[in-house]
Enzyme design. Structure first.
Site, PDB file in Angstrom:
ATOM      1  N   ASP A   1       0.833  -1.211   0.000  1.00  0.00           N
ATOM      2  CA  ASP A   1       0.000   0.000   0.000  1.00  0.00           C
ATOM      3  C   ASP A   1       0.872   1.267   0.000  1.00  0.00           C
ATOM      4  OD1 ASP A   1      -1.125  -2.338   1.304  1.00  0.00           O
ATOM      5  OD2 ASP A   1      -2.886  -1.135   1.762  1.00  0.00           O
TER       6      ASP A   1
ATOM      7  N   ASN B   1      -4.290   3.507  -1.486  1.00  0.00           N
ATOM      8  CA  ASN B   1      -4.189   4.692  -0.606  1.00  0.00           C
ATOM      9  C   ASN B   1      -3.367   5.814  -1.233  1.00  0.00           C
ATOM     10  OD1 ASN B   1      -3.649   2.093   1.581  1.00  0.00           O
ATOM     11  ND2 ASN B   1      -5.442   3.376   1.869  1.00  0.00           N
TER      12      ASN B   1
ATOM     13  N   HIS C   1     -10.127   0.169  -0.037  1.00  0.00           N
ATOM     14  CA  HIS C   1     -10.262   1.614  -0.326  1.00  0.00           C
ATOM     15  C   HIS C   1     -10.367   1.911  -1.821  1.00  0.00           C
ATOM     16  CE1 HIS C   1      -9.876   3.149   3.744  1.00  0.00           C
ATOM     17  NE2 HIS C   1      -8.870   2.321   3.947  1.00  0.00           N
TER      18      HIS C   1
ATOM     19  N   HIS D   1      -5.325  -8.974   0.017  1.00  0.00           N
ATOM     20  CA  HIS D   1      -5.483  -7.756   0.809  1.00  0.00           C
ATOM     21  C   HIS D   1      -6.315  -8.077   2.043  1.00  0.00           C
ATOM     22  CE1 HIS D   1      -5.106  -3.388   0.878  1.00  0.00           C
ATOM     23  NE2 HIS D   1      -6.328  -3.354   1.383  1.00  0.00           N
TER      24      HIS D   1
ATOM     25  N   HIS E   1      -2.474  -4.489   3.087  1.00  0.00           N
ATOM     26  CA  HIS E   1      -3.563  -3.882   3.880  1.00  0.00           C
ATOM     27  C   HIS E   1      -3.171  -3.471   5.292  1.00  0.00           C
ATOM     28  CE1 HIS E   1      -7.556  -2.893   5.418  1.00  0.00           C
ATOM     29  NE2 HIS E   1      -7.377  -3.744   6.407  1.00  0.00           N
TER      30      HIS E   1
ATOM     31  N   HIS F   1      -0.427  -2.312   6.446  1.00  0.00           N
ATOM     32  CA  HIS F   1       0.514  -1.193   6.418  1.00  0.00           C
ATOM     33  C   HIS F   1       1.726  -1.429   7.329  1.00  0.00           C
ATOM     34  CE1 HIS F   1      -2.480   2.008   4.701  1.00  0.00           C
ATOM     35  NE2 HIS F   1      -2.626   0.806   4.141  1.00  0.00           N
TER      36      HIS F   1
HETATM   37 FE   LIG Z   1      -4.135   0.238   2.653  1.00  0.00          FE
HETATM   38 FE   LIG Z   2      -6.777  -1.823   2.769  1.00  0.00          FE
END
Ligand SMILES: [Fe+2]
Ligand SMILES: [Fe+2]
Length: 287
Positions: free
Chosen positions: A15, A47, A76, A160, A185, A187
């Site tokens: 991400d 993101n 997202h 994810h 996902h 992070h």
């Molecule tokens: Fe993310």
């Molecule tokens: Fe995510």
């Protein structure tokens, strides 16, 4: 061994969060790409636009200007509503095939041409601790795999998901069929990269590319306010301490086997953060 028989080298980036993440790609990716002599770069772009979603301008910057071969996404994916106007124009823009609000399963995979072969790239989402009635990622994978298995031996999956257990269960389920499976996902990079059966590379999460003086990329003040019960302030991406986190993977295209897998973490040089930095002190949001 001719050039056509040499393993392909792939850089995977998880991400990418906000401006700090995009800046890392712009400044650090060219260096990493040339050091590793990469053939392909794959990035999760969910993101990239202010931390929430992706715009067409950013998608084109990533693919055309930065030379990224394919963009995967996650929960997202539709935060910026303009994606509905361009998502079907680009085969290399993926949305998790089993996500509840994705009607076309085919948006979740593509075939990337490389040398005289193809690579299947598949984007899935988990169901544990993820919002929405997502369809079963295991069954969705089976379906897509059966559809593509006569066209390639190289399968790469961006899974994810939030739950470590679900990602690892999925790894056990697809070992023997995938070349590379990586999680996105959370992070946060995990230090568990390994190659199953000398065949499938796996890591639970690649980690984000973005600000690591933050809370998963979000400005600390807003995030702390939320956790301290002071209400939800606007979540904005932080620009402090940008890092690029990546996986470097070599795959033999004729067998689809993963030959090598390494993690890479590059920090932005201090002088290069000047135009990104914001004051390090922060105020708690008032209740
Ligand atoms: Fe993310
Ligand atoms: Fe995510």
């Amino acid at each position: 061994m001719t050039n056509k028989d040499e393993p392909i080298k792939i850089i995977v980036i998880g991400d990418v969060v906000g401006r700090a993440g995009r800046k890392c790609l712009k400044e650090l990716l060219p260096k990493l790409r040339s050091q590793f002599a990469a053939d392909l770069v794959i990035v999760n772009g969910e993101n990239t636009a202010g931390g929430f979603g992706i715009t067409k301008k950013i998608f084109l910057q990533l693919t055309k200007e930065f030379g990224i071969s394919a963009i995967t996404t996650g929960n997202h994916w539709h935060d910026k509503k303009e994606i509905y106007s361009f998502k079907d124009q680009y085969e290399n823009l993926l949305i998790p095939a089993n996500m509840y609000n994705v009607d076309k399963e085919s948006k979740g995979y593509c075939l990337l041409p490389i040398r005289d072969k193809k690579i299947a790239l598949i984007n899935l989402t988990g169901r544990v601790f993820m919002k929405g009635e997502n369809r079963c990622p295991f069954e969705t994978f089976d379906k897509i795999y059966d559809l593509l298995k006569d066209q390639t031996k190289t399968f790469i999956v961006d899974f994810h998901g939030e739950a470590t257990s679900e990602k690892q269960a999925f790894a056990q389920y697809v070992r023997g069929r995938c070349s590379l499976l990586y999680g996105t996902h959370t992070h946060c990079p995990t230090a568990d990269e390994r190659i199953f059966d000398h065949s499938m590379g796996f890591v639970t999460d690649v980690g984000m590319t973005g600000s690591y003086d933050s809370v998963i990329g979000v400005k600390t003040s807003a995030s702390l306010g939320f956790f301290l019960g002071k209400g939800k302030a606007k979540f904005e991406p932080s620009n402090l301490e940008p890092w690029l986190c990546a996986l470097l993977c070599s795959i033999d295209l004729s067998s689809g086997k993963c030959l090598d897998l390494k993690r890479e973490r590059m920090k932005f040089a201090d002088h290069a953060t000047d135009d990104l930095a914001t004051p390090k002190t922060y105020a708690m949001p008032s209740s």
